[in-house]
Write a protein that holds these residues in place. Structure first.
Motif, PDB file in Angstrom:
ATOM      1  N   ASP A  46       0.841  -1.197   0.000  1.00 49.14           N
ATOM      2  CA  ASP A  46       0.000   0.000   0.000  1.00 49.14           C
ATOM      3  C   ASP A  46       0.875   1.246   0.000  1.00 49.14           C
ATOM      4  O   ASP A  46       2.014   1.228   0.470  1.00 49.14           O
ATOM      5  CB  ASP A  46      -0.888   0.041   1.251  1.00 49.14           C
ATOM      6  CG  ASP A  46      -2.148  -0.783   1.130  1.00 49.14           C
ATOM      7  OD1 ASP A  46      -2.419  -1.312   0.027  1.00 49.14           O
ATOM      8  OD2 ASP A  46      -2.873  -0.903   2.140  1.00 49.14           O
ATOM      9  N   GLU A  47       0.313   2.340  -0.496  1.00 56.34           N
ATOM     10  CA  GLU A  47       0.960   3.645  -0.386  1.00 56.34           C
ATOM     11  C   GLU A  47       0.494   4.324   0.895  1.00 56.34           C
ATOM     12  O   GLU A  47      -0.684   4.248   1.266  1.00 56.34           O
ATOM     13  CB  GLU A  47       0.579   4.526  -1.572  1.00 56.34           C
ATOM     14  CG  GLU A  47       1.101   4.044  -2.914  1.00 56.34           C
ATOM     15  CD  GLU A  47       2.471   4.590  -3.238  1.00 56.34           C
ATOM     16  OE1 GLU A  47       3.084   5.242  -2.361  1.00 56.34           O
ATOM     17  OE2 GLU A  47       2.927   4.382  -4.367  1.00 56.34           O
ATOM     18  N   VAL A  87      -0.257   7.873   2.548  1.00 52.80           N
ATOM     19  CA  VAL A  87      -0.574   9.246   2.153  1.00 52.80           C
ATOM     20  C   VAL A  87      -0.863  10.052   3.407  1.00 52.80           C
ATOM     21  O   VAL A  87      -1.585   9.589   4.294  1.00 52.80           O
ATOM     22  CB  VAL A  87      -1.785   9.290   1.199  1.00 52.80           C
ATOM     23  CG1 VAL A  87      -2.237  10.725   0.950  1.00 52.80           C
ATOM     24  CG2 VAL A  87      -1.443   8.603  -0.128  1.00 52.80           C
ATOM     25  N   ALA A 144      -9.448   4.549  -0.097  1.00 54.87           N
ATOM     26  CA  ALA A 144      -8.444   4.111   0.880  1.00 54.87           C
ATOM     27  C   ALA A 144      -9.070   3.039   1.755  1.00 54.87           C
ATOM     28  O   ALA A 144     -10.293   2.958   1.886  1.00 54.87           O
ATOM     29  CB  ALA A 144      -7.978   5.284   1.737  1.00 54.87           C
ATOM     30  N   CYS A 198      -3.473   3.129   1.171  1.00 60.66           N
ATOM     31  CA  CYS A 198      -4.371   2.829   0.058  1.00 60.66           C
ATOM     32  C   CYS A 198      -3.620   2.039  -0.998  1.00 60.66           C
ATOM     33  O   CYS A 198      -2.382   2.043  -1.059  1.00 60.66           O
ATOM     34  CB  CYS A 198      -4.940   4.106  -0.557  1.00 60.66           C
ATOM     35  SG  CYS A 198      -3.731   5.161  -1.387  1.00 60.66           S
ATOM     36  N   SER A 234      -1.931   1.290  -4.392  1.00 66.27           N
ATOM     37  CA  SER A 234      -1.122   2.230  -5.187  1.00 66.27           C
ATOM     38  C   SER A 234      -1.887   2.809  -6.366  1.00 66.27           C
ATOM     39  O   SER A 234      -1.633   3.944  -6.787  1.00 66.27           O
ATOM     40  CB  SER A 234       0.150   1.537  -5.681  1.00 66.27           C
ATOM     41  OG  SER A 234      -0.165   0.403  -6.462  1.00 66.27           O
ATOM     42  N   ALA A 283      -3.660   6.021  -5.073  1.00 66.32           N
ATOM     43  CA  ALA A 283      -2.926   7.044  -4.335  1.00 66.32           C
ATOM     44  C   ALA A 283      -3.045   8.421  -4.973  1.00 66.32           C
ATOM     45  O   ALA A 283      -3.271   9.421  -4.277  1.00 66.32           O
ATOM     46  CB  ALA A 283      -1.464   6.647  -4.203  1.00 66.32           C
ATOM     47  N   LYS A 319       1.988  11.484  -1.252  1.00 70.59           N
ATOM     48  CA  LYS A 319       2.444  10.119  -0.998  1.00 70.59           C
ATOM     49  C   LYS A 319       3.770  10.209  -0.241  1.00 70.59           C
ATOM     50  O   LYS A 319       4.709  10.843  -0.718  1.00 70.59           O
ATOM     51  CB  LYS A 319       2.622   9.375  -2.323  1.00 70.59           C
ATOM     52  CG  LYS A 319       1.320   9.178  -3.091  1.00 70.59           C
ATOM     53  CD  LYS A 319       1.524   8.387  -4.374  1.00 70.59           C
ATOM     54  CE  LYS A 319       2.151   9.259  -5.449  1.00 70.59           C
ATOM     55  NZ  LYS A 319       2.219   8.561  -6.756  1.00 70.59           N
TER      56      LYS A 319
END
Length: 331
Positions: free
Chosen positions: A160-161, A163, A206, A263, A265, A268, A284
């Motif tokens: 996941d990213e 943020v 997300a 969330c 990728s 994002a 990010k």
């Protein structure tokens, strides 16, 4: 900037270390919540209903803060609670409060601040408990809310990213590191900004989120990642920050509007744009990993901030809860 020195000092910051109080009482309450279908330790409790979730949260305030800035303490009693509900993907519905104090200007200011925020955020104060015969001043505010779909601290997944979204249109309210982007903002804007969170949840942009608390940005990241049983690689300089504020202060700041998300990728950029469209700074800042370590990178330096496996913070994790919500809510 010496990254190792910055992070070493930050780890000992009281706003982070005090979160260990949660771990200290975890064993005392573990049998009290085992029948519910959402793990304890999130921004709010969540009780499943036929249409979604009822949300419950409460916040207590340091006596020194209440004594120093009683009006703002009353305002924050409402503001931080509506923020917790939003962090879960919900809408606030009602507030109650508890005040133990002495009658007089300070107590009147607390109530004035609560009423002002109640009107701005359009969340009614429906009850509470008052004692005006105590020497010290104590304030606690609790909230009810509703959500159709949850954002949770327990559903960040590897790859996941991460943020971070923060409203930078404010300033510190001395003498504490409270970043106030609320009391002078248009009420309509504040309400619409909060409404982004349930939109993000309901549109599945997300899966995980957490309100940035007194633990600051990295402390809040640690709590979210610990709950999900994962770690992260974080680029410090990607974190939204006012240009004139140093990292020492900013990483300890409690923003009036600030959230950490995890969330997919693919989502994002959409998540970042969702906030940018309303003038809220978002970026990010890192990637979630399988390894239970939070590593920070900045200015060509790298340093471990927290080893979750070796040092618990809240110790509210998927492994320690009877239920695993990932399959329940996000399959």
């Amino acid at each position: 900037m010496q990254l190792n020195t910055l992070l070493t000092e930050l780890r000992e910051y009281s706003g982070i270390q005090n979160k260990k109080d949660i771990a200290a009482i975890k064993g005392l309450i573990k049998n009290a919540y085992r029948h519910f279908d959402h793990p304890n330790g999130d921004d709010t409790a969540a009780i499943k209903t036929s249409t979604g979730y009822d949300l419950f949260a409460t916040e207590g305030f340091l006596s020194a803060f209440v004594a120093q800035d009683p009006w703002f303490a009353g305002w924050c009693g409402v503001m931080v609670n509506v923020s917790d509900v939003a962090a879960m993907g919900g809408h606030p519905t009602a507030i109650v409060n508890t005040i133990w104090a002495q009658a007089g200007e300070r107590t009147n200011a607390i109530y004035d601040g609560m009423v002002a925020a109640s009107q701005v955020y359009q969340v009614p104060i429906v009850g509470g408990h008052t004692n005006l015969h105590t020497q010290d001043t104590h304030l606690c505010v609790s909230i009810l809310g509703k959500a159709k779909r949850l954002l949770s601290s327990f559903d960040a997944k590897p790859n996941d990213e991460l943020v971070v979204a923060i409203d930078l249109r404010g300033e510190f309210r001395a003498p504490f590191l409270n970043w106030n982007a609320a009391t002078n903002a248009p009420p309509e804007r504040l309400r619409a900004d909060l409404a982004l969170l349930p939109q993000i949840a309901e549109n599945n942009i997300a899966s995980a989120a957490k309100d940035i608390s007194q633990a600051g940005i990295l402390g809040t990241c640690t709590m979210l990642l610990e709950s999900s049983g994962v770690g992260a690689e974080i680029e410090l300089e990607n974190i939204p920050k006012p240009a004139h504020v140093n990292w020492h202060d900013w990483l300890r700041a409690f923003p009036s509007y600030g959230y950490v998300f995890a969330c997919n990728s693919d989502n994002a950029d959409t998540l970042v744009a969702t906030f940018a469209q309303r003038g809220i700074s978002a970026a990010k800042v890192g990637t979630v990993t399988n390894t239970p370590s939070i590593n920070i990178h900045a200015d060509g330096q790298s340093c471990q901030f927290w080893n979750i496996e070796e040092e618990h913070l809240t110790d509210m994790t998927i492994k320690n809860n009877a239920l695993h919500i990932r399959e329940q809510h996000y399959a």
